[in-house]
Design a protein around this motif. Structure first.
Motif, mmCIF file in Angstrom:
data_model
loop_
_atom_site.group_PDB
_atom_site.id
_atom_site.type_symbol
_atom_site.label_atom_id
_atom_site.label_comp_id
_atom_site.label_asym_id
_atom_site.label_seq_id
_atom_site.Cartn_x
_atom_site.Cartn_y
_atom_site.Cartn_z
ATOM 1 N N MET A 490 0.840 -1.188 0.000
ATOM 2 C CA MET A 490 0.000 0.000 0.000
ATOM 3 C C MET A 490 0.878 1.243 0.000
ATOM 4 S SD MET A 490 -2.881 -1.154 2.759
ATOM 5 C CE MET A 490 -4.053 -2.446 2.356
ATOM 6 N N THR A 491 0.335 2.331 -0.501
ATOM 7 C CA THR A 491 1.062 3.597 -0.539
ATOM 8 C C THR A 491 0.476 4.555 0.476
ATOM 9 O OG1 THR A 491 1.513 3.285 -2.887
ATOM 10 C CG2 THR A 491 1.801 5.500 -1.995
ATOM 11 N N ALA A 492 1.272 4.924 1.455
ATOM 12 C CA ALA A 492 0.809 5.867 2.464
ATOM 13 C C ALA A 492 0.611 7.240 1.822
ATOM 14 C CB ALA A 492 1.824 5.946 3.594
ATOM 15 N N PRO A 493 -0.302 8.058 2.374
ATOM 16 C CA PRO A 493 -0.517 9.392 1.788
ATOM 17 C C PRO A 493 0.735 10.251 1.913
ATOM 18 C CG PRO A 493 -1.604 9.202 3.922
ATOM 19 C CD PRO A 493 -1.139 7.826 3.560
ATOM 20 N N ILE A 494 0.995 11.046 0.887
ATOM 21 C CA ILE A 494 2.147 11.951 0.872
ATOM 22 C C ILE A 494 1.624 13.384 0.880
ATOM 23 C CG2 ILE A 494 4.168 12.710 -0.432
ATOM 24 C CD1 ILE A 494 4.289 9.899 -1.629
ATOM 25 N N ALA A 495 2.174 14.173 1.754
ATOM 26 C CA ALA A 495 1.726 15.575 1.838
ATOM 27 C C ALA A 495 2.095 16.318 0.559
ATOM 28 C CB ALA A 495 2.361 16.247 3.046
ATOM 29 N N VAL A 496 1.135 17.079 0.026
ATOM 30 C CA VAL A 496 1.368 17.890 -1.172
ATOM 31 C C VAL A 496 1.215 19.362 -0.805
ATOM 32 C CG1 VAL A 496 0.583 16.070 -2.717
ATOM 33 C CG2 VAL A 496 -1.055 17.783 -1.886
ATOM 34 N N LEU A 497 1.729 20.215 -1.665
ATOM 35 C CA LEU A 497 1.631 21.663 -1.434
ATOM 36 C C LEU A 497 0.242 22.165 -1.804
ATOM 37 C CD1 LEU A 497 5.083 22.816 -2.848
ATOM 38 C CD2 LEU A 497 4.443 22.462 -0.446
#
Length: 575
Positions: A490-497
């Motif tokens: 699974m891919t954990a959420p990545i913070a975006v600008l």
């Protein structure tokens, strides 16, 4: 003035919301809206159900807070449910004793009385050891005195049947389904056999333990463990009873069912392994063996007559590590049959036959796949004090050979004792055979009491639905009942600008880290009167329901970066 009116309006809207204090451990935050419901929904069906947005102008501490929230959500991403596949390690224990013979030379056949040695034999079924119809016929001789060679041991009539030792193993279905390798229509079985010669130190046989009677000896080259193949329901008295080994055949080896992968004539090796698959694979299809290995039938090409060329590939973690493109043929004359054999590290593949559909559009390969493959170097120690040999059926009987080919037919694999002679055997002595069984010497009313015995345990790994044969018992793992968390990719959420996100285009909930000064999306919500965050705000978790294209938004912020960090830590404690 406009600024003041906007601020007053925002506060009024904020005041209309239900507000409460959240205290979790050392971290506290004001909650506005249904924060608990939002937090409970950040992961759905094992996947992240939110995106995290940090301001383009955010301080480093805000970025760290966003990353910490993302990591926490990632740690929640697992699937929980019923086990549908899996494996277990099972310990199998078994014990048994053969018949016991007392006062060996006095009670054995009369011909043994003048001998200074006696051969004793046992097998999993006494049909194999019967004097008239079984293996023992080679040693005992019919008529008397014409005994043949049994594993290199010539004993004439000095042979004693100790009948069955039931924990020795039989493979009742030794030939893979439908292979009929020899074209005879026969079915085959295979069984373990123990043979030992007991010697006296003088030509006067010993009948008792005590002063003045000769001690007993077990000599080098006179103890043999063997695994032999037979035509079904034939037990080894005549040449036609035996079956020559062929790649793909199943035999027992020290209590476990194994597959003959190859009899290597170049290096004189007997190569065996544990069956992982037996069946048919269509051209272009693969079989997942496990441990990263996959076997693929890349191509099947029809040649002349009954011959086909088969391209077999062995992949490890998706990469081809070994392959072979060779001819497989099943002609009318079975002696001319050819198989494809591929061995790589602990993997072995035997392709027995191939064919194509009516239109020659695609092909099929019939094969056995083995793992845990081991090489037995003939004439060399396979286990301490025991050398590996083939068993050859010749006019002289059953003989041992250090060659993968011989003048006769290879009908088995054997381990022969090559350790030190064991002499001056007294009562309560056991001689261990191949670290597997024992020859037991005991005393009964002052007389020699001799028997074979086993008290053995083996660990086997077995998959759900799979059958294994070990210590003459067949075991099937029907199911595993357990509560389990399945490891999934699974891919954990990545913070975006904030410059890369939009409230109008969001397809899931949003977590906005930072107040309106540093996060443009938080500023949009503040301008719309949906959240109230200013420079004096404490650590706050505020939900704006449906504000992101119908999805809820959680603002994680405070009046300064320290307050925002505290709000993030409070959220992490909630998750």
């Amino acid at each position: 003035m406009a600024m003041s009116m906007k601020k007053i309006g925002a506060i009024a809207v904020g005041g209309a919301m239900v507000a409460s204090a959240l205290a979790t451990g050392a971290f506290a935050a004001e909650k506005v809206g249904d924060v608990d419901a939002f937090a409970a929904d950040v992961v759905a069906d094992g996947n992240a159900n939110v995106d995290i947005v940090v301001g383009s102008n955010a301080a480093a501490l805000d970025v760290v807070s966003a990353a910490n929230v993302a990591a926490k959500i990632g740690s929640l991403m697992f699937k929980e449910g019923t086990v549908e596949d899996g494996s277990a390690q099972i310990t199998v224990s078994a014990s048994a004793e053969s018949d016991e013979i007392k006062d060996l030379w006095a009670t054995a056949p009369a011909a043994i009385a003048g001998q200074d040695k006696a051969l004793v034999i046992t097998a999993p079924d006494d049909d194999y050891t019967a004097v008239a119809t079984g293996i023992l016929g080679f040693a005992d001789g019919v008529p008397a005195g014409t005994g043949l060679n049994l594993f290199g041991i010539t004993t004439a009539d000095a042979a004693v049947d100790l009948e069955d030792l039931q924990t020795l193993m039989i493979v009742e279905d030794a030939d893979p389904s439908g292979w009929d390798f020899y074209g005879t229509g026969n079915d085959f079985e295979a069984a373990e056999v123990l043979v030992a010669v007991v010697n006296t130190e003088t030509t006067v046989p010993a009948s008792t333990f005590g002063v003045g009677t000769p001690d007993l000896e077990v000599l080098e080259d006179e103890v043999v463990y063997a695994s032999l193949a037979f035509v079904e329901d034939q037990y080894g008295n005549a040449a036609g009873d035996y079956a020559a080994l062929f790649p793909g055949m199943r035999i027992p080896l020290l209590g476990q069912e194994m597959v003959v992968v190859k009899l290597d004539t170049d290096d004189d090796l007997a190569i065996v392994g544990t069956e992982a698959y037996e069946g048919v694979i269509k051209q272009g299809d693969s079989y997942d063996v496990g441990n990263g290995y996959t076997v693929k039938i890349a191509n099947v090409l029809k040649q002349s007559g009954t011959a086909y060329k088969v391209d077999v590939q062995l992949l490890k973690d998706g990469k081809v590590v070994a392959s072979k493109f060779d001819t497989v043929d099943k002609p009318a004359a079975p002696a001319a049959a050819t198989q494809l054999k591929l061995v790589y590290k602990d993997m072995g593949i035997v392709v027995n036959a191939a064919w194509t559909d009516v239109g020659d559009n695609y092909g099929y390969a019939e094969l056995v796949i083995a793992d845990n493959v081991v090489e037995m170097e003939l004439g060399e120690e396979f286990i301490p004090d025991y050398e590996a040999y083939t068993v050859d059926l010749t006019a002289a009987g059953l003989t041992l050979s250090d060659k993968a080919t011989a003048a006769g037919t290879i009908v088995g694999i054997a381990l022969k004792y090559v350790g030190d002679d064991v002499d001056k055997i007294s009562k309560d002595k056991t001689f261990t055979i191949a670290d597997y069984a024992k020859l037991d010497f005991d005393e009964d009313s002052g007389k020699i009491a001799l028997k074979f015995l086993m008290d053995e345990s083996k660990d086997v790994n077995i998959n759900i639905g799979e059958k294994v044969s070990v210590l003459n018992a067949e075991i099937k793992l029907a199911d595993i009942e357990a509560e389990a968390k399945e490891a999934v990719v699974m891919t954990a959420p990545i913070a975006v600008l904030d410059s890369e996100a939009s409230l109008d285009a969001a397809d899931k909930g949003l977590i906005l880290v930072g107040g309106p000064v540093v996060n443009a999306l938080t500023a949009e919500l503040a301008d719309a009167g949906l959240v109230a965050i200013d420079n004096e705000s404490p650590a706050t978790l505020a939900v704006a329901a449906g504000a992101a294209n119908g999805n809820d938004v959680l603002v994680v912020a405070g009046g300064d970066r320290a307050a925002t960090e505290e709000a993030a830590e409070a959220l992490i404690d909630m998750l």
